[in-house]
Design a protein around this motif. Structure first.
Motif, PDB file in Angstrom:
ATOM      1  N   GLY A   1       0.834  -1.204   0.000  1.00 13.27           N
ATOM      2  CA  GLY A   1       0.000   0.000   0.000  1.00 13.27           C
ATOM      3  C   GLY A   1       0.863   1.247   0.000  1.00 13.27           C
ATOM      4  O   GLY A   1       1.849   1.333  -0.734  1.00 13.27           O
ATOM      5  N   LEU A   2       0.526   2.219   0.840  1.00  8.63           N
ATOM      6  CA  LEU A   2       1.285   3.468   0.896  1.00  8.63           C
ATOM      7  C   LEU A   2       2.630   3.237   1.590  1.00  8.63           C
ATOM      8  O   LEU A   2       2.682   2.701   2.691  1.00  8.63           O
ATOM      9  CB  LEU A   2       0.503   4.546   1.651  1.00  8.63           C
ATOM     10  CG  LEU A   2      -0.739   5.124   0.967  1.00  8.63           C
ATOM     11  CD1 LEU A   2      -1.354   6.204   1.842  1.00  8.63           C
ATOM     12  CD2 LEU A   2      -0.406   5.688  -0.412  1.00  8.63           C
ATOM     13  N   VAL A   3       3.702   3.651   0.926  1.00 10.82           N
ATOM     14  CA  VAL A   3       5.060   3.539   1.468  1.00 10.82           C
ATOM     15  C   VAL A   3       5.692   4.923   1.407  1.00 10.82           C
ATOM     16  O   VAL A   3       5.526   5.658   0.421  1.00 10.82           O
ATOM     17  CB  VAL A   3       5.912   2.533   0.659  1.00 10.82           C
ATOM     18  CG1 VAL A   3       7.323   2.452   1.219  1.00 10.82           C
ATOM     19  CG2 VAL A   3       5.256   1.166   0.665  1.00 10.82           C
ATOM     20  N   VAL A   4       6.409   5.312   2.464  1.00 11.20           N
ATOM     21  CA  VAL A   4       7.015   6.647   2.528  1.00 11.20           C
ATOM     22  C   VAL A   4       8.056   6.818   1.425  1.00 11.20           C
ATOM     23  O   VAL A   4       8.933   5.974   1.247  1.00 11.20           O
ATOM     24  CB  VAL A   4       7.676   6.890   3.907  1.00 11.20           C
ATOM     25  CG1 VAL A   4       8.418   8.223   3.917  1.00 11.20           C
ATOM     26  CG2 VAL A   4       6.625   6.869   5.003  1.00 11.20           C
ATOM     27  N   ASN A   5       7.926   7.910   0.676  1.00  7.84           N
ATOM     28  CA  ASN A   5       8.935   8.325  -0.296  1.00  7.84           C
ATOM     29  C   ASN A   5       9.805   9.367   0.416  1.00  7.84           C
ATOM     30  O   ASN A   5       9.394  10.505   0.610  1.00  7.84           O
ATOM     31  CB  ASN A   5       8.256   8.932  -1.531  1.00  7.84           C
ATOM     32  CG  ASN A   5       9.242   9.382  -2.589  1.00  7.84           C
ATOM     33  OD1 ASN A   5      10.357   9.779  -2.283  1.00  7.84           O
ATOM     34  ND2 ASN A   5       8.826   9.317  -3.839  1.00  7.84           N
TER      35      ASN A   5
END
Length: 494
Positions: A115-119
């Motif tokens: 899902g959402l992963v920190v960039n």
């Protein structure tokens, strides 16, 4: 009904370019009975028959039209069912903490499995926005200007705008939460900013939206009491004015109605006298030892915590400068091989060089701030001496910092005349006030301070202490550099 292909087909039907419209299923034409009936009437008017490959109806006769309407009802029912089930599925996904869909927030990237992963590159910019807004107390207009000036850009490569920055500061996704309609659920993704930083920014945003005085406190007006000092006669705000006499400048507060329309006869009142008396009162409150200990802990914590974030920002800026320089080299290479025109090459290279200059200036500023954080730990004796010289401590702060501190402590100032001023304090402990060295008499009122306000007050004083130390160190370093520069000049002239 505004699909380009559908509009083109209806136009061709009006021109009688065909006599039969063939569809795979009627719901491919429309899933609404009313729209379907309107189209069939429009087609019939131009002599066009509607037929379906998979459904038994023919609009050339009454029975076929009845069958068409029944199929349209079922198609509309199916559409409503699909929408309802999709919403239920999305809500269930949001409740489980997963990203529901849509544009991926700046600072994250979408992983098919996680899902959402920190960039991290984008997250650095997001943290910078929150810190500038929460701790620097800078508005979105200022943040937008500074980011663009420093060379930061959106994911698309375009310049930042206020609307996007405000959306980022409001979004709970950055503290690992998912918003679905009006509800907010705990997310499974990693936070970009801390809850403390997010809540502080949220509180400042609420104050600025709900109160005009909140915006006044954060503007560039040099008067410390701007926004809270009022005229008792007409209830208008007092504004800052100045007069000059024999090369001396005298600051005053003046009723805004008297200034604008001459409808009020309130006296001028000396700003320095009132402000000095209020600062004296605040200094007495700051002698509270438990409060001083809390400020001490918070100031030392800020000196330790700020540096890693600056290191990340500097590394990110250096990577952006490397990318920009690489792009410049590629443009020159394309120009030399003849695949890029000179005018376009000059324009592109000029933009990139301006970006590199902005990034370099930002890096120098961050490195200066990092060097200033190389400060010794503050001890109780040092902090007590700072508080004893509170006027110098406050003078070292920025306008937003100073006014934020005053706003936490001074709730209202009412001017009756040049001899009488009432001040409403929100202090930790009431105390016997000092008589000012002027003809103005201060009448004091004391109120209770909530634990949340005390927390804000501790942070505000800690911010001022750190800013004071940083500026003092910078001043010492500048003084130490001057003799060296002088020697260099003398040697060069030798």
């Amino acid at each position: 009904m505004n699909r380009p292909g559908l509009e083109e087909m209806l136009f061709d039907a009006g021109a009688q370019a065909f006599d039969v419209l063939l569809v795979f299923r009627v719901d491919r034409l429309s899933r609404k009975v009313r729209e379907l009936a309107q189209m069939v009437d429009e087609l019939a008017k131009h002599g066009v028959i509607l037929k379906s490959i998979t459904e038994p109806f023919d609009t050339a006769n009454a029975a076929g039209k009845m069958m068409l309407q029944m199929l349209g009802v079922f198609a509309e029912f199916e559409h409503a069912t699909i929408v309802e089930r999709t919403k239920v599925g999305m809500e269930k996904k949001a409740k489980s903490g997963k990203w529901v869909g849509g544009v991926v927030p700046y600072g994250y990237q979408l992983d098919p499995v996680k899902g959402l992963v920190v960039n991290e590159e984008e997250a650095i910019v997001v943290r910078k926005m929150f810190q500038m807004y929460a701790f620097g107390r800078q508005g979105v207009h200022t943040i937008c200007h500074k980011l663009n000036q420093a060379g930061y850009r959106k994911r698309t490569g375009q310049a930042w705008d206020k609307r996007v920055i405000l959306h980022i500061i409001k979004s709970p996704v950055y503290v690992s939460k998912i918003r679905w309609r009006d509800a907010i659920y705990e997310g499974t993704h990693e936070s970009v900013v801390s809850d403390v930083l997010y809540n502080k920014a949220k509180g400042i945003l609420k104050d600025r939206v709900e109160s005009l005085s909140g915006r006044r406190f954060d503007n560039g007006n040099e008067r410390l009491l701007a926004g809270v000092i009022k005229c008792s006669r007409c209830k208008s705000h007092m504004v800052g004015v100045s007069t000059h006499k024999k090369e001396r400048r005298f600051p005053y507060y003046l009723c805004s109605k008297r200034w604008n329309t001459r409808e009020c006869d309130q006296d001028y009142i000396r700003a320095d006298h009132v402000e000095a008396t209020i600062l004296r009162d605040i200094k007495a409150m700051f002698r509270d030892e438990p409060f001083i200990v809390r400020v001490l802990e918070e100031a030392n914590k800020r000196l330790v915590v700020a540096k890693p974030g600056l290191e990340k920002e500097i590394a990110w800026l250096e990577s952006q400068m490397t990318k920009a320089q690489g792009a410049i080299d590629r443009y020159f290479e394309a120009f030399e091989t003849g695949t890029l025109k000179a005018e376009l090459c000059s324009e592109k290279v000029g933009d990139l060089k301006a970006r590199v200059v902005g990034l370099e200036a930002e890096r120098r500023d961050l490195e200066t701030r990092r060097n200033r954080l190389e400060l010794p730990a503050i001890d109780l004796e040092m902090l007590t001496s700072f508080v004893a010289n509170l006027d110098q401590l406050i003078a070292a702060g920025t306008n937003p910092q100073k006014k934020h501190l005053l706003r936490l402590l001074v709730k209202k100032v009412l001017v009756h005349d040049r001899h009488t001023v009432e001040v409403w304090y929100a202090l930790l402990h009431p105390f016997a006030g000092h008589t000012p060295e002027s003809e103005t008499v201060i009448q004091r009122h004391f109120g209770a301070t909530s634990p949340a306000d005390v927390d804000d007050l501790v942070e505000a004083v800690a911010d001022l202490v750190v800013t004071f130390l940083q500026r003092k160190r910078n001043s010492i370093e500048s003084s130490a550099d001057r003799p060296k520069r002088t020697c260099d000049l003398v040697e060069m002239a030798g």
